[in-house]
Design a protein around this motif. Structure first.
Motif, mmCIF file in Angstrom:
data_model
loop_
_atom_site.group_PDB
_atom_site.id
_atom_site.type_symbol
_atom_site.label_atom_id
_atom_site.label_comp_id
_atom_site.label_asym_id
_atom_site.label_seq_id
_atom_site.Cartn_x
_atom_site.Cartn_y
_atom_site.Cartn_z
ATOM 1 N N LYS A 282 0.907 -1.156 0.248
ATOM 2 C CA LYS A 282 0.029 0.062 0.027
ATOM 3 C C LYS A 282 0.696 1.307 -0.038
ATOM 4 C CE LYS A 282 -4.067 2.239 2.254
ATOM 5 N NZ LYS A 282 -5.077 2.133 3.452
ATOM 6 N N GLY A 283 0.454 2.203 -0.858
ATOM 7 C CA GLY A 283 1.400 3.432 -1.004
ATOM 8 C C GLY A 283 2.268 3.433 -1.895
ATOM 9 N N HIS A 284 2.679 2.280 -2.546
ATOM 10 C CA HIS A 284 3.901 2.182 -3.400
ATOM 11 C C HIS A 284 3.330 1.634 -4.900
ATOM 12 C CE1 HIS A 284 7.051 2.995 -0.474
ATOM 13 N NE2 HIS A 284 6.344 2.203 0.144
ATOM 14 N N GLU A 285 2.006 1.588 -5.151
ATOM 15 C CA GLU A 285 1.472 1.247 -6.429
ATOM 16 C C GLU A 285 2.059 1.765 -7.693
ATOM 17 O OE1 GLU A 285 -1.531 0.741 -3.093
ATOM 18 O OE2 GLU A 285 -0.108 2.152 -3.801
ATOM 19 N N ALA A 286 2.151 3.081 -7.628
ATOM 20 C CA ALA A 286 2.589 3.769 -8.806
ATOM 21 C C ALA A 286 3.833 3.551 -8.886
ATOM 22 C CB ALA A 286 2.353 5.279 -8.637
ATOM 23 N N GLU A 287 4.877 3.473 -7.864
ATOM 24 C CA GLU A 287 6.211 3.318 -8.023
ATOM 25 C C GLU A 287 6.620 1.920 -8.644
ATOM 26 O OE1 GLU A 287 10.135 3.364 -5.100
ATOM 27 O OE2 GLU A 287 8.034 3.670 -4.230
ATOM 28 N N LEU A 288 5.595 1.007 -8.216
ATOM 29 C CA LEU A 288 6.218 -0.395 -8.509
ATOM 30 C C LEU A 288 5.704 -0.826 -10.031
ATOM 31 C CD1 LEU A 288 7.061 -3.286 -7.818
ATOM 32 C CD2 LEU A 288 4.747 -3.927 -7.363
ATOM 33 N N ASP A 289 4.647 0.167 -10.459
ATOM 34 C CA ASP A 289 4.196 -0.124 -11.771
ATOM 35 C C ASP A 289 5.007 0.743 -12.501
ATOM 36 O OD1 ASP A 289 1.718 -1.345 -11.233
ATOM 37 O OD2 ASP A 289 0.586 0.435 -11.596
ATOM 38 N N ALA A 290 5.717 1.889 -12.418
ATOM 39 C CA ALA A 290 6.771 2.556 -13.265
ATOM 40 C C ALA A 290 7.885 1.938 -13.350
ATOM 41 C CB ALA A 290 6.955 3.982 -12.349
ATOM 42 N N ILE A 291 8.507 0.976 -12.582
ATOM 43 C CA ILE A 291 9.776 0.120 -12.606
ATOM 44 C C ILE A 291 9.254 -1.110 -13.349
ATOM 45 C CG2 ILE A 291 11.605 -1.101 -11.478
ATOM 46 C CD1 ILE A 291 11.100 0.877 -9.031
ATOM 47 N N LEU A 292 8.246 -1.955 -13.098
ATOM 48 C CA LEU A 292 8.129 -3.063 -13.688
ATOM 49 C C LEU A 292 7.322 -3.099 -15.067
ATOM 50 C CD1 LEU A 292 7.200 -5.409 -10.653
ATOM 51 C CD2 LEU A 292 9.376 -5.404 -11.972
ATOM 52 N N MET A 299 13.061 -9.689 -19.747
ATOM 53 C CA MET A 299 11.737 -10.046 -19.260
ATOM 54 C C MET A 299 10.506 -8.850 -19.771
ATOM 55 S SD MET A 299 11.689 -9.330 -15.444
ATOM 56 C CE MET A 299 11.738 -7.473 -14.777
ATOM 57 N N THR A 300 9.308 -9.603 -19.814
ATOM 58 C CA THR A 300 8.066 -8.819 -20.041
ATOM 59 C C THR A 300 7.262 -8.898 -18.640
ATOM 60 O OG1 THR A 300 8.344 -9.163 -22.320
ATOM 61 C CG2 THR A 300 6.299 -8.207 -21.513
ATOM 62 N N CYS A 301 6.773 -7.656 -18.372
ATOM 63 C CA CYS A 301 5.659 -7.568 -17.139
ATOM 64 C C CYS A 301 4.578 -7.112 -17.902
ATOM 65 C CB CYS A 301 6.160 -6.911 -16.092
ATOM 66 S SG CYS A 301 8.020 -7.212 -15.490
ATOM 67 N N TRP A 302 3.537 -7.821 -16.980
ATOM 68 C CA TRP A 302 2.004 -7.163 -17.161
ATOM 69 C C TRP A 302 1.179 -7.031 -16.089
ATOM 70 C CZ3 TRP A 302 3.732 -11.942 -19.412
ATOM 71 C CH2 TRP A 302 4.248 -11.922 -20.332
ATOM 72 N N PRO A 303 0.184 -6.116 -15.850
ATOM 73 C CA PRO A 303 -0.769 -6.402 -14.804
ATOM 74 C C PRO A 303 -1.633 -7.451 -15.218
ATOM 75 C CG PRO A 303 -0.823 -4.242 -16.037
ATOM 76 C CD PRO A 303 -0.142 -5.040 -16.821
ATOM 77 N N VAL A 317 -7.858 -15.703 -8.560
ATOM 78 C CA VAL A 317 -7.485 -14.751 -7.269
ATOM 79 C C VAL A 317 -6.031 -15.047 -6.795
ATOM 80 C CG1 VAL A 317 -8.204 -16.335 -5.660
ATOM 81 C CG2 VAL A 317 -8.277 -13.978 -5.015
ATOM 82 N N ARG A 318 -5.492 -16.186 -7.160
ATOM 83 C CA ARG A 318 -4.218 -16.180 -6.743
ATOM 84 C C ARG A 318 -3.177 -15.686 -7.812
ATOM 85 N NH1 ARG A 318 -5.840 -22.671 -5.556
ATOM 86 N NH2 ARG A 318 -7.034 -22.113 -3.739
ATOM 87 N N VAL A 319 -3.455 -15.238 -8.844
ATOM 88 C CA VAL A 319 -2.536 -14.566 -9.820
ATOM 89 C C VAL A 319 -2.089 -13.607 -9.210
ATOM 90 C CG1 VAL A 319 -2.198 -13.876 -11.963
ATOM 91 C CG2 VAL A 319 -3.413 -15.904 -11.816
ATOM 92 N N PRO A 320 -1.037 -13.019 -9.046
ATOM 93 C CA PRO A 320 -0.460 -12.002 -8.475
ATOM 94 C C PRO A 320 -0.889 -10.656 -9.248
ATOM 95 C CG PRO A 320 1.438 -13.338 -8.382
ATOM 96 C CD PRO A 320 0.238 -13.917 -9.282
ATOM 97 N N ALA A 321 -0.720 -9.640 -8.855
ATOM 98 C CA ALA A 321 -1.053 -8.100 -9.297
ATOM 99 C C ALA A 321 -0.260 -8.119 -10.557
ATOM 100 C CB ALA A 321 -0.958 -6.992 -8.572
ATOM 101 N N ILE A 322 0.881 -8.053 -10.526
ATOM 102 C CA ILE A 322 1.847 -7.852 -11.762
ATOM 103 C C ILE A 322 2.562 -9.296 -12.077
ATOM 104 C CG2 ILE A 322 3.844 -6.828 -12.708
ATOM 105 C CD1 ILE A 322 3.068 -4.399 -11.108
#
Length: 411
Positions: A282-292, A299-303, A317-322
């Motif tokens: 919590k509170g670091h969502e935008a920071e994590l998105d910006a990097i990954l 590698m390739t990352c997706w939401p 539900v068990r698939v992580p956010a990214i």
């Protein structure tokens, strides 16, 4: 003339309806089925001329390359093979998982309590549970999921998983369950061989150690054939031999260190390796998105909502956010106090199932299988409907279709 045609059509439909309503039990018992998994059995391993017994079964039965489901890992694909459902539907979305409904618990091979907890497996019903519900005896030797009570049932007979059991011992222990009166014998048996996978991980797919493992597994298949002949069961048993995924060689110069990429405290890492999952702090969502979510070299990352449709992945539900997927041969390395790294000379799987080196194989042989059939590459969700058809069991809803493998059937 028109009346005659209508009469004939009506008679045909009546006969067809009568045949369709004959209970399976009234057609006599099905032939015994032995389902065999060779973990890490890459499709082109058959081209090495090291496995004469497997070649005999392939030449005199049906065979073809088989595409694993995403992710091309052991637990997800073994459960797909026995449920016909893709990992995103059956819930075993990785070898390592977390679920908010089980706070503080991580599902992984080393966590025996989690692996044997039906909670993780109950989104699907493996064929042995359906078999038991329909009055059939099934024995499983080491198959992932078979130690858990799923929908309230385990296989009639099963063995607690032991790693590094020689293939010959797997066969002898499995066939020992046949040493009972015919009425009590398992109608279906599963066997699992781990040697080829271990050798591929430790030394890479092109190593002589993999060749040695292939020869050992093939010798065990030869022993199984001889044992069935000795018991008078040859010609009464259908063999279905499958892999769960292929293998590719590591490229250590492409390894990705999470510690070099992400600051601590801004993410929760679920699995790492060929595929890595990240949940938000919590509170670091935008920071994590910006990097990954920016382009990366290896590698390739997706939401989770934007994972490519071809992977059929991202709704559970068990698939992580990214989700980040490494390029073949690369590896997403988890931070660790001892700076652990995968073996540079080794190999991995878990990559894009459409990569050639991730393909595995199917061989089908027996009294219900046509000889000389060569299949185009197909998805492994088709194995479950084939198993259920051969055992004359009512199948659960799945992502597979029997039509995919109808060409292998005599009838």
């Amino acid at each position: 003339m028109r009346a005659a045609k209508l009469w004939i059509s009506g008679l045909f439909l009546l006969l067809l309806s009568a045949c369709a309503t004959v209970p399976m039990a009234d057609r006599g018992p099905p032939n015994t089925l032995i389902l065999i998994s060779i973990d890490g059995w890459r499709a082109d391993y058959m081209d090495r001329d090291l496995t004469p017994n497997l070649k005999y079964l392939a030449d005199n039965g049906a065979t073809g390359a088989m595409r694993p489901s995403f992710p091309s890992l052991t637990f997800p694909n073994h459960y797909t093979l026995v449920t016909g459902m893709r990992p995103d539907h059956h819930g075993i979305v990785g070898n390592t998982m977390r679920d908010a409904r089980k706070p503080g618990v991580t599902f992984k091979l080393s966590n025996n309590e989690a692996v044997t907890d039906g909670f993780w497996w109950n989104d699907a019903k493996p064929f042995w549970v359906s078999a038991r519900e329909q009055g059939m005896v099934v024995a499983t030797m080491f198959w992932p999921g078979s130690e858990a009570e799923i929908h309230g049932l385990r296989p009639s007979l099963y063995s607690k998983f032991e790693d590094h059991v020689p293939p010959l011992d797997v066969v002898t222990r499995g066939m020992a369950w046949m040493d009972v009166p015919e009425a009590e014998r398992p109608r279906a048996l599963t066997l699992y061989f781990s040697d080829v996978d271990h050798a591929g991980h430790d030394f890479g797919p092109d190593a002589p150690e993999v060749d040695t493992a292939l020869k050992s597994v093939d010798a065990a298949i030869g022993y199984l054939i001889a044992d069935l002949q000795k018991r008078g069961l040859w010609g009464k048993v259908n063999l279905i031999i499958v892999g769960d995924h292929g293998m590719t060689k590591h490229r250590p110069e492409t390894f990705i260190k999470i510690a070099d990429l992400l600051p601590q405290g801004i993410y929760e890492l679920v699995p790492s390796g060929q595929i890595a999952g990240f949940n938000y702090v919590k509170g670091h969502e935008a920071e994590l998105d910006a990097i990954l979510l920016k382009p990366h070299a290896h590698m390739t990352c997706w939401p989770k909502a934007k994972i490519p449709a071809k992977f059929h992945y991202g709704t559970h539900v068990r698939v992580p956010a990214i989700v980040c997927l490494a390029n073949p041969g690369s590896y997403i390395v988890s931070p660790s106090k001892d700076n652990w790294m995968p073996k540079p000379q080794g190999g991995s799987h878990g990559y894009d199932p459409y990569e050639t080196e991730m393909a595995t194989c199917l061989i089908a042989f027996g009294p219900d299988i046509r000889a000389g059939v060569r299949l185009d590459t197909f998805d492994n969700v088709a194995v479950y409907p084939l198993v259920m058809h051969l055992l004359r069991l009512k199948a659960e809803k799945s992502d597979g279709r029997i039509a995919t493998l109808t060409p292998v059937l005599r009838q």
